[in-house]
Design a protein around this motif. Sequence first.
Motif, mmCIF file in Angstrom:
data_model
loop_
_atom_site.group_PDB
_atom_site.id
_atom_site.type_symbol
_atom_site.label_atom_id
_atom_site.label_comp_id
_atom_site.label_asym_id
_atom_site.label_seq_id
_atom_site.Cartn_x
_atom_site.Cartn_y
_atom_site.Cartn_z
ATOM 1 N N PRO A 134 6.929 -107.105 -53.751
ATOM 2 C CA PRO A 134 5.763 -106.426 -53.226
ATOM 3 C C PRO A 134 5.021 -105.689 -54.339
ATOM 4 O O PRO A 134 3.875 -105.347 -54.210
ATOM 5 N N VAL A 189 12.602 -103.147 -50.907
ATOM 6 C CA VAL A 189 12.051 -104.359 -50.305
ATOM 7 C C VAL A 189 12.467 -105.592 -51.096
ATOM 8 O O VAL A 189 12.877 -106.601 -50.519
ATOM 9 N N GLY A 202 -0.251 -107.832 -43.476
ATOM 10 C CA GLY A 202 -0.434 -107.262 -44.808
ATOM 11 C C GLY A 202 -1.404 -108.097 -45.618
ATOM 12 O O GLY A 202 -1.890 -109.129 -45.156
ATOM 13 N N LEU A 211 7.515 -105.131 -44.262
ATOM 14 C CA LEU A 211 7.233 -105.128 -45.704
ATOM 15 C C LEU A 211 7.823 -106.366 -46.368
ATOM 16 O O LEU A 211 7.188 -107.002 -47.221
#
Lengths: 308, 308
Positions: A95, A26, A155, A70
Motif C-alpha cells: 500500500p 497491511v 480505494g 486495506l
Amino acid sequence: MANPERSTELLWGSRTRGGLSLDRIVRTAVELADAEGLGAVSMRRLADRLGFTTMALYRHVPGKAVLVALMYDAALAGWGAVPGPDPETSTDTGPGSDATPGPDANPGSGAGSVTSPDPGADWRADLAAWARGGLDVHRRHPWLADAEDPRRVPGPNAVAAFERALEITARTGLPPAEVVAAASLVSGVVAGAAQRSAAEARAERGSGVGFEEWWGRRDSLYAHLDRYPTLSRLYREGAYDAPPDSFDYGLERTLDGIEARIRDVVRYEKACEVCGRPVADGPAGRPRAYCSAACRQRAYRHRRRTEA
Amino acid sequence: MANPERSTELLWGSRTRGGLSLDRIVRTAVELADAEGLGAVSMRRLADRLGFTTMALYRHVPGKAVLVALMYDAALAGWGAVPGPDPETSTDTGPGSDATPGPDANPGSGAGSVTSPDPGADWRADLAAWARGGLDVHRRHPWLADAEDPRRVPGPNAVAAFERALEITARTGLPPAEVVAAASLVSGVVAGAAQRSAAEARAERGSGVGFEEWWGRRDSLYAHLDRYPTLSRLYREGAYDAPPDSFDYGLERTLDGIEARIRDVVRYEKACEVCGRPVADGPAGRPRAYCSAACRQRAYRHRRRTEA
DNA sequence: AATGGCATGTCTACAGCGTACACATCGGGT
DNA sequence: ACCCGATGTGTACGCTGTAGACATGCCATT
C-alpha cells in the motif's frame, strides 16, 4: 530506565526496526494471505509474524474489517494501469509503494492519443486484456474473492481498475448506463472465475488431492448419474474429455454478447434534430431524424418559414 | 428409572416428538439459515432450536461441513423441474419431501414431446426461465452463495437442475463440450448475481441502511473521483441514474453471446458425405461437402462409375 | 527543566465457534 | 440375564475477534 539492554537497542539499533506501522501491517497481512489464505490471517498470527502482541495491531487499525479493506485495495495495485510497451511491469505489492499511476496521466480520453489514433478500435482486445490482467491479480492473491464486500468503500486502486474498464468500454459507443453495465458485467466474469479458481485451489491445498484425481474417485456418485439422460449422453459423447477453459469461454461469450448489443443499440446514439433527445431508429427502414411526429412537424414549419 | 417425569413423558407424550432425525435437523437448519443467514447456523444454536444439546447433532451428522452439504441440496429442490402448466408450483422445502421429480420423467429428449414440436425452438426463452428460476431459489435461500464448494459431491437436486440446463442448451446444436460450457456459464451468471444480491441483503440487514441511502452518504468518497475522467464523465451523463438490472443485463448479454456462438459454430455440425466425419466450413465461401481432398476424389470416382 | 497528555504496546478476559472425549440411558438381540 | 449399539448429555480444548485496564516513552506546554 533501569534496563540497559533497551537503552542499547534504542541508541544503537536500526532505527526503522521499531515501529509497527499501517504499511507494515497491511503488507505483512497480504503476504500471509497470499501464502496461506485469508482464513490464516488472524490478528494473533499476524501480530506474531510481526513480532508484536495481538492488541498492538489495534493501535493502527480499528478492526479486522478495515484491515481486510486495506489489504484488498493494496492487492489491486496495478490492475488499472495502461499496459503500454514499457518494460517495467511488476510494480505490484504494498500500500505504500504508490503504484496507482495517477488517473490523470490519462490514456487519451480527450485529445487524440498518439498510440491508438482511432478511438473505438480494439475495445474488445483491450477489454479482454483488462479481464485477463484482473484474473492474474486474483491468481496472485487468491484470497481476494473471499474479501469481496458490496458495501466496501473502494480505494484508489479499485477505482483505477474500474476507470480503465470504463475507458475501454466507453469506446464502444454504447449509452452511458450500458457502458457501466457492460464493464461491471466483465468485471463480474473476472470475479466469478477468480472465485472458482480460488475455491478450487484452496480445496486442493486442503485435501492434498488434485482436481482430476478427486473427481476421478467419485465412482459412487457417477453410478447415480445414468438416470439423467442429457447429462449421460453428453458424457458419452466426450463433452468432458477436453473441456474449454471456463474463463476463456465465458469471457469470449460475454464479449460476443456486448458486440451483439452494440450492433443493436449504437444506432440509438443519435440526437433528435429538434429537441436533442435520443432518437431510436426502427428495426428496419430509413433512419429517423426526429424523436416524434411533433418534432418533425416543428422542423417542417421552421423550414417553411425560413425558406419563404 | 427414578424419574417419574420421564416415565410420564414416554407413556403419554406425543410419540413423534422424541427423535432427533437427519430430516428434522436439515429442515430446521435451512429454516434458520433462511431467516438469519448461514452464519447464524452454529451447532449450538441449531441444537437449541431443536431442543437438544449441541453434541446430540453429532449422532446424526458427522460434522458441520456435511450438514451444509445436505442443506445445500435440500434448498435446490425444484429448480430442475420442467415448468409445465400445472398449478402446483411451491413444492420446495425439505430434504424429506422428495421434491425431485425423477429425471426419468423426462421432457422429451428421445421421442418428440407433445408440447413443443420443434426440438431446437426457444432454447433461449427456456434457458432464461431456468436462470430466473435459479435466481428465485437463491433469493429464497440467500445463504446458498455462502455454501458453494467446488469439491462438494452434488446431490440429486443439484444434478437435476444442471440436467435441465443441459437439456435446454443441447437443443442449440452446439457440440457437446460447448453445451456443458454454455450451461455452466449461465449457471455462473446466476451464481454471481445471487452472490451479489445476497451480500447486499446481508449488508443491508447488518447496517440497517438501504443501498441507495448508504451510497448516497459517501460524499467524502465522491470528492476523490473527479480525478477519474471517464468515470466522472459517465456519471455526469447520467449513467448511474437508471441503471439496468445487472442480472437481466448480464443474462441477456450472455445469451446473445451464446447465440452468436451458435451462428459461428453450428455449421461445423455437418458430416462428410463420404466418411461421416465432421466437416468444418471455411470462414467464407462455398460450404464444403467433404472432409478432405481424398474423400472428394473418392466421391467423384464413385459418381463416374455409377453414371457410366 | 518539569509536567501533563497522547501514542504505542502489553496483558488479561470474555463470548462465540467446531468438536473430541467420557459418561448416562435405553431398546433389542443373543 | 447379559451385553452392545444407538442416542443424548456435560465438560473441556483450542481457535476466533476484541473490550478494557495497565505500562511506557516521546512531545509540547508550562
